[in-house]
Scaffold this active site. Structure first.
Site, PDB file in Angstrom:
ATOM      1  N   LYS A 100      33.125  49.400  39.331  1.00  0.00           N
ATOM      2  CA  LYS A 100      31.930  49.513  40.239  1.00  0.00           C
ATOM      3  C   LYS A 100      31.549  50.848  40.417  1.00  0.00           C
ATOM      4  CE  LYS A 100      32.566  45.664  39.537  1.00  0.00           C
ATOM      5  NZ  LYS A 100      33.550  44.957  38.763  1.00  0.00           N
ATOM      6  N   GLY A 157      60.295  45.244  41.596  1.00  0.00           N
ATOM      7  CA  GLY A 157      60.938  44.075  42.450  1.00  0.00           C
ATOM      8  C   GLY A 157      61.346  43.142  41.220  1.00  0.00           C
ATOM      9  N   VAL A 164      33.311  39.074  31.212  1.00  0.00           N
ATOM     10  CA  VAL A 164      32.917  39.813  32.332  1.00  0.00           C
ATOM     11  C   VAL A 164      33.220  41.325  32.223  1.00  0.00           C
ATOM     12  CG1 VAL A 164      33.241  39.951  34.831  1.00  0.00           C
ATOM     13  CG2 VAL A 164      33.898  37.886  33.791  1.00  0.00           C
ATOM     14  N   ASP A 210      46.485  36.558  40.462  1.00  0.00           N
ATOM     15  CA  ASP A 210      46.339  36.437  38.864  1.00  0.00           C
ATOM     16  C   ASP A 210      47.468  35.695  38.001  1.00  0.00           C
ATOM     17  OD1 ASP A 210      43.792  37.508  39.002  1.00  0.00           O
ATOM     18  OD2 ASP A 210      44.285  39.216  37.736  1.00  0.00           O
ATOM     19  N   HIS A 241      11.551  38.924  56.195  1.00  0.00           N
ATOM     20  CA  HIS A 241      10.512  39.411  55.154  1.00  0.00           C
ATOM     21  C   HIS A 241      10.204  40.847  55.287  1.00  0.00           C
ATOM     22  CE1 HIS A 241       7.003  39.313  52.577  1.00  0.00           C
ATOM     23  NE2 HIS A 241       6.404  40.085  53.483  1.00  0.00           N
TER      24      HIS A 241
HETATM   25  P1  FAD Z   1      47.130  42.844  40.726  1.00  0.00           P
HETATM   26  O1  FAD Z   1      45.693  43.369  41.398  1.00  0.00           O
HETATM   27  O2  FAD Z   1      47.339  42.938  39.315  1.00  0.00           O
HETATM   28  O3  FAD Z   1      48.345  43.541  41.630  1.00  0.00           O
HETATM   29  C1  FAD Z   1      49.744  43.407  41.096  1.00  0.00           C
HETATM   30  C2  FAD Z   1      50.459  44.436  41.538  1.00  0.00           C
HETATM   31  O4  FAD Z   1      51.782  44.115  41.379  1.00  0.00           O
HETATM   32  C3  FAD Z   1      50.194  45.532  40.480  1.00  0.00           C
HETATM   33  O5  FAD Z   1      50.052  46.788  41.578  1.00  0.00           O
HETATM   34  C4  FAD Z   1      51.422  45.716  39.976  1.00  0.00           C
HETATM   35  O6  FAD Z   1      51.857  47.316  39.392  1.00  0.00           O
HETATM   36  C5  FAD Z   1      52.483  45.149  40.731  1.00  0.00           C
HETATM   37  N1  FAD Z   1      53.608  44.687  40.061  1.00  0.00           N
HETATM   38  C6  FAD Z   1      53.705  43.743  39.004  1.00  0.00           C
HETATM   39  N2  FAD Z   1      55.013  43.417  38.790  1.00  0.00           N
HETATM   40  C7  FAD Z   1      55.615  44.166  39.739  1.00  0.00           C
HETATM   41  C8  FAD Z   1      57.138  43.922  40.117  1.00  0.00           C
HETATM   42  N3  FAD Z   1      57.988  43.262  39.456  1.00  0.00           N
HETATM   43  N4  FAD Z   1      57.391  44.800  41.063  1.00  0.00           N
HETATM   44  C9  FAD Z   1      56.657  45.643  41.901  1.00  0.00           C
HETATM   45  N5  FAD Z   1      55.399  45.550  41.409  1.00  0.00           N
HETATM   46  C10 FAD Z   1      54.814  44.864  40.766  1.00  0.00           C
HETATM   47  N6  FAD Z   1      37.863  40.640  40.321  1.00  0.00           N
HETATM   48  C11 FAD Z   1      36.863  40.533  41.341  1.00  0.00           C
HETATM   49  O7  FAD Z   1      37.124  39.508  42.149  1.00  0.00           O
HETATM   50  N7  FAD Z   1      35.786  41.285  41.214  1.00  0.00           N
HETATM   51  C12 FAD Z   1      35.611  42.350  40.302  1.00  0.00           C
HETATM   52  O8  FAD Z   1      34.542  42.925  40.373  1.00  0.00           O
HETATM   53  C13 FAD Z   1      36.478  42.541  39.386  1.00  0.00           C
HETATM   54  N8  FAD Z   1      36.631  43.417  38.513  1.00  0.00           N
HETATM   55  C14 FAD Z   1      37.521  43.618  37.589  1.00  0.00           C
HETATM   56  C15 FAD Z   1      37.278  44.726  36.688  1.00  0.00           C
HETATM   57  C16 FAD Z   1      38.339  44.905  35.912  1.00  0.00           C
HETATM   58  C17 FAD Z   1      38.063  45.809  34.771  1.00  0.00           C
HETATM   59  C18 FAD Z   1      39.521  44.120  35.750  1.00  0.00           C
HETATM   60  C19 FAD Z   1      40.580  44.454  34.828  1.00  0.00           C
HETATM   61  C20 FAD Z   1      39.696  43.104  36.606  1.00  0.00           C
HETATM   62  C21 FAD Z   1      38.829  42.990  37.539  1.00  0.00           C
HETATM   63  N9  FAD Z   1      38.677  42.107  38.651  1.00  0.00           N
HETATM   64  C22 FAD Z   1      37.736  41.801  39.450  1.00  0.00           C
HETATM   65  C23 FAD Z   1      39.886  41.232  38.627  1.00  0.00           C
HETATM   66  C24 FAD Z   1      40.820  41.624  39.646  1.00  0.00           C
HETATM   67  O9  FAD Z   1      41.179  43.151  39.572  1.00  0.00           O
HETATM   68  C25 FAD Z   1      42.357  40.787  39.789  1.00  0.00           C
HETATM   69  O10 FAD Z   1      41.942  39.398  39.979  1.00  0.00           O
HETATM   70  C26 FAD Z   1      43.046  41.110  41.083  1.00  0.00           C
HETATM   71  O11 FAD Z   1      43.516  42.439  40.957  1.00  0.00           O
HETATM   72  C27 FAD Z   1      44.056  40.104  41.063  1.00  0.00           C
HETATM   73  O12 FAD Z   1      45.104  40.738  42.164  1.00  0.00           O
HETATM   74  P2  FAD Z   1      46.554  40.470  42.250  1.00  0.00           P
HETATM   75  O13 FAD Z   1      46.889  40.949  43.573  1.00  0.00           O
HETATM   76  O14 FAD Z   1      46.837  38.956  41.696  1.00  0.00           O
HETATM   77  O15 FAD Z   1      46.956  41.378  41.167  1.00  0.00           O
HETATM   78  P1  NAI Z   2      36.707  36.864  29.989  1.00  0.00           P
HETATM   79  O1  NAI Z   2      37.561  35.846  29.977  1.00  0.00           O
HETATM   80  O2  NAI Z   2      35.696  37.136  30.904  1.00  0.00           O
HETATM   81  O3  NAI Z   2      36.133  37.115  28.651  1.00  0.00           O
HETATM   82  C1  NAI Z   2      36.966  37.100  27.435  1.00  0.00           C
HETATM   83  C2  NAI Z   2      35.568  36.947  26.373  1.00  0.00           C
HETATM   84  O4  NAI Z   2      36.563  37.163  25.204  1.00  0.00           O
HETATM   85  C3  NAI Z   2      35.433  35.392  26.144  1.00  0.00           C
HETATM   86  O5  NAI Z   2      33.983  35.306  26.091  1.00  0.00           O
HETATM   87  C4  NAI Z   2      36.008  35.013  24.897  1.00  0.00           C
HETATM   88  O6  NAI Z   2      35.450  33.956  24.428  1.00  0.00           O
HETATM   89  C5  NAI Z   2      36.387  36.124  24.232  1.00  0.00           C
HETATM   90  N1  NAI Z   2      37.192  36.147  23.058  1.00  0.00           N
HETATM   91  C6  NAI Z   2      38.627  35.870  23.416  1.00  0.00           C
HETATM   92  N2  NAI Z   2      39.225  36.080  22.377  1.00  0.00           N
HETATM   93  C7  NAI Z   2      38.601  36.472  21.344  1.00  0.00           C
HETATM   94  C8  NAI Z   2      38.566  37.090  20.112  1.00  0.00           C
HETATM   95  N3  NAI Z   2      39.750  36.805  19.282  1.00  0.00           N
HETATM   96  N4  NAI Z   2      37.380  37.576  19.582  1.00  0.00           N
HETATM   97  C9  NAI Z   2      36.397  37.574  19.819  1.00  0.00           C
HETATM   98  N5  NAI Z   2      36.315  37.060  21.280  1.00  0.00           N
HETATM   99  C10 NAI Z   2      37.169  36.680  22.087  1.00  0.00           C
HETATM  100  O7  NAI Z   2      38.001  38.333  30.122  1.00  0.00           O
HETATM  101  P2  NAI Z   2      37.733  39.640  30.392  1.00  0.00           P
HETATM  102  O8  NAI Z   2      36.288  40.059  30.021  1.00  0.00           O
HETATM  103  O9  NAI Z   2      38.992  40.284  29.506  1.00  0.00           O
HETATM  104  O10 NAI Z   2      38.109  39.978  31.836  1.00  0.00           O
HETATM  105  C11 NAI Z   2      39.213  39.429  32.342  1.00  0.00           C
HETATM  106  C12 NAI Z   2      39.161  38.703  33.687  1.00  0.00           C
HETATM  107  O11 NAI Z   2      39.256  39.748  34.632  1.00  0.00           O
HETATM  108  C13 NAI Z   2      37.811  37.966  33.757  1.00  0.00           C
HETATM  109  O12 NAI Z   2      38.137  36.745  33.346  1.00  0.00           O
HETATM  110  C14 NAI Z   2      37.772  37.829  35.421  1.00  0.00           C
HETATM  111  O13 NAI Z   2      38.697  36.995  36.110  1.00  0.00           O
HETATM  112  C15 NAI Z   2      38.298  39.232  35.722  1.00  0.00           C
HETATM  113  N6  NAI Z   2      37.205  40.286  36.039  1.00  0.00           N
HETATM  114  C16 NAI Z   2      36.179  40.155  36.736  1.00  0.00           C
HETATM  115  C17 NAI Z   2      35.059  40.793  37.124  1.00  0.00           C
HETATM  116  C18 NAI Z   2      34.342  40.538  38.028  1.00  0.00           C
HETATM  117  O14 NAI Z   2      34.698  39.636  39.044  1.00  0.00           O
HETATM  118  N7  NAI Z   2      33.044  40.980  38.369  1.00  0.00           N
HETATM  119  C19 NAI Z   2      34.931  42.055  36.425  1.00  0.00           C
HETATM  120  C20 NAI Z   2      36.008  42.342  35.126  1.00  0.00           C
HETATM  121  C21 NAI Z   2      36.915  41.280  35.196  1.00  0.00           C
END
Ligand code: FAD
Ligand code: NAI
Length: 475
Positions: A58, A122, A193, A322, A454
């Protein structure tokens, strides 16, 4: 002798750190273990979300949007800005600073809530009558004993077979957020996404961006009308999105990468790029967790098997975020964290999966909650639809951002809101009203009868609710 805790949380992302805070608020003696390291090797609490996900993406979306506005939209306001340039290094440094503020903020919250933090990995060692023994492997080794364990270990980017992430040319979300100079040609695989958000960042900064998507439909999980409008807007901005492709071999050469693929017509094609972001989904992370040591069940995707209440196959072991089923969203992980802490305390924590909102932070933004029109059709539920375009909203005109609309779907008989879909300015903020309404089982008429300020974008929400009853006032 192991250090003893009522609750041990493994993982300090949005699921884990929020679960730890809620458990501490409820009076438990709580430990949280997280292994994420900052560039100096120190702790960096906040997980994927804070370090390489929600927050840094973001920050870059904001910087690149300012750049885009200066180049393309200031003139409409009478502002002339010539020779606008982007210092990518500064943009990345700002992003890193925003990340650090969030890392530090969580450490502060841990101190405030008297949560003991362990920096390291962990892993389950054994289960016994007193609880679970968890080993922490960090700068030193620690042995902890916990009555309740909450696993919140998150997810990792899925790699394409045969194309591992070197984070130089083939980038996961991690490398995609650290590109030091604007690539001339950027490829992305997957128009989900991440593909759309990161593709937008680098397109705004001047990259020639091509996204290759495997499915024949664009944003298949999104309401079709919204997906269509978004596709039109993104392609007009210059994002090239090819649907229905089959990606073949990826070869590295002196200049960059060459991606062989067949297009939707089955024709062989090649895409030459400087860098490639692979964003084809994420896989649950249970690496090194020691699930096998205690017999914790995983499914075929490697996700921890849980019931609706986030209970795993083991007594007093919970898993959230996740690493379990459901959408991979930070706010979903947080809600599960709070609910689990409350369940451990004997309360009735609850997560309503039907009202988890989704947001895609592109321009226009896309946000929705509840069911799409295609889902309602497929389920045979009788519904009414109403929508209102931002083109007819005074605030949107004043902002100079009139793309998109708000759409309501309501039950044909009871008028209960079943889904709200927004594509347009500030959709991320506007969707909250719909979430509140759906949580309270409101009808479209309830929203239509509420006074909205508004001029505001939220008037488009009210008007879309009025449209369900075919009585918009401004369109
Ligand atoms: P994580 O955030 O992955 O945290 C897990 C933590 O556990 C990490 O710090 C990891 O190092 C640690 N860990 C793992 N295994 C161990 C272990 N054995 N011992 C100790 N520590 C460990 N979601 C949104 O809602 N809005 C968004 O705008 C958004 N944007 C995103 C953009 C990108 C590029 C990506 C990749 C994801 C985005 N997401 C977004 C998804 C979001 O980041 C995840 O859904 C969220 O972080 C999941 O939270 P979590 O706590 O389950 O896991
Ligand atoms: P995604 O699931 O959003 O999109 C993956 C895309 O890749 C799909 O459209 C799928 O059809 C395509 N795809 C899969 N295999 C393929 C292949 N072999 N060749 C071509 N296309 C293929 O996954 P993405 O973008 O990696 O994000 C992962 C997750 O992270 C999201 O699902 C979301 O949960 C989280 N996220 C959330 C955000 C938000 O809330 N704003 C921002 C970024 C990530």
């Amino acid at each position: 002798m192991s250090k003893q805790f009522d609750v041990i949380v493994i993982g300090g992302g949005p699921g884990g750190y929020i679960a730890a805070i809620r458990a501490a608020q409820l009076g438990f003696n709580v430990a949280c273990i997280d292994e994420w390291k900052n560039s100096k090797g120190g702790p960096a609490l906040g997980g994927t979300c804070t370090n390489v996900g929600c927050i840094p993406s973001k920050a870059l979306l904001q910087s690149s949007e300012h750049f885009d506005h200066a180049n393309h939209h200031f003139a409409e306001h009478g502002i002339s800005a010539s020779n606008v340039s982007m210092d990518v290094g500064k943009m990345l440094a700002r992003k890193d600073m925003v990340v650090k503020q969030n890392n530090d903020g969580i450490q502060y919250l841990f101190k405030k809530n008297k949560i003991t933090f362990f920096h390291g990995r962990g892993a389950f060692v054994s289960a016994g009558a007193d609880g679970y023994v968890i080993n922490v492997a960090g700068a030193t080794e620690e042995s902890l004993l916990g009555k309740h364990i909450i696993v919140a270990t998150g997810s990792n980017a899925r790699a394409l077979p045969g194309a591992h992430f070197d984070e130089e040319r083939i980038l996961s979300n991690d490398g995609a957020l650290r590109v030091g100079a604007v690539p001339k040609k950027l490829g992305l695989i997957g128009s989900g996404v991440i593909g759309l958000e990161m593709g937008s960042v680098w397109r705004r900064l001047g990259s020639d961006v091509t996204i290759l998507e495997g499915l024949p439909t664009f944003l298949g999980a999104v309401d079709e009308q919204v997906a269509k409008e978004a596709f039109k807007a993104f392609t007009k901005q210059g994002l090239k999105i090819e649907l229905g492709v089959k990606v073949g071999e990826i070869t590295s050469n002196k200049k960059g990468l060459s991606i062989a693929y067949t297009n939707a017509k089955g024709e062989a094609q090649t895409l030459d790029v400087d860098k490639l972001i692979v964003s084809i989904g994420r896989v649950p992370n249970t690496i090194g967790l020691g699930a096998e040591a205690v017999g914790m069940k995983l499914d075929e995707r490697g996700a921890i098997v849980v019931d609706d209440d986030c209970k795993t196959s083991l007594p007093n072991v919970w898993a959230i975020g996740d690493v379990v089923r459901g959408p991979m969203l930070a706010h979903k992980a947080e809600e599960e964290g709070v609910a689990v802490a409350e369940r451990i305390a004997g309360q009735h924590g609850h997560v309503n999966f039907n009202t988890v909102p989704w947001v895609i932070y592109t321009s226009p933004e896309i946000a929705w909650v509840g069911q799409t029109e295609q889902q309602l059709k497929a389920s045979g539920r009788a519904y009414k639809a109403g929508s209102f375009p931002f083109l007819a909203n005074g605030r949107a005109r004043a902002l100079g951002d009139t793309t998109g609309f708000v759409k309501f779907l309501a039950d044909a008989t009871t008028d209960e809101i079943l889904g709200v879909h927004i594509v347009g300015p500030q959709a991320s903020e506007l969707i909250s009203e719909a979430v509140v309404a759906m949580e309270f089982k409101a009808s479209a008429e309830d929203i239509a009868r509420i006074c909205h300020a508004h001029p505001s974008l939220s008037e488009a929400t009210k008007e879309a609710a009025l449209a369900v009853d075919k009585r918009t006032l401004n369109f």
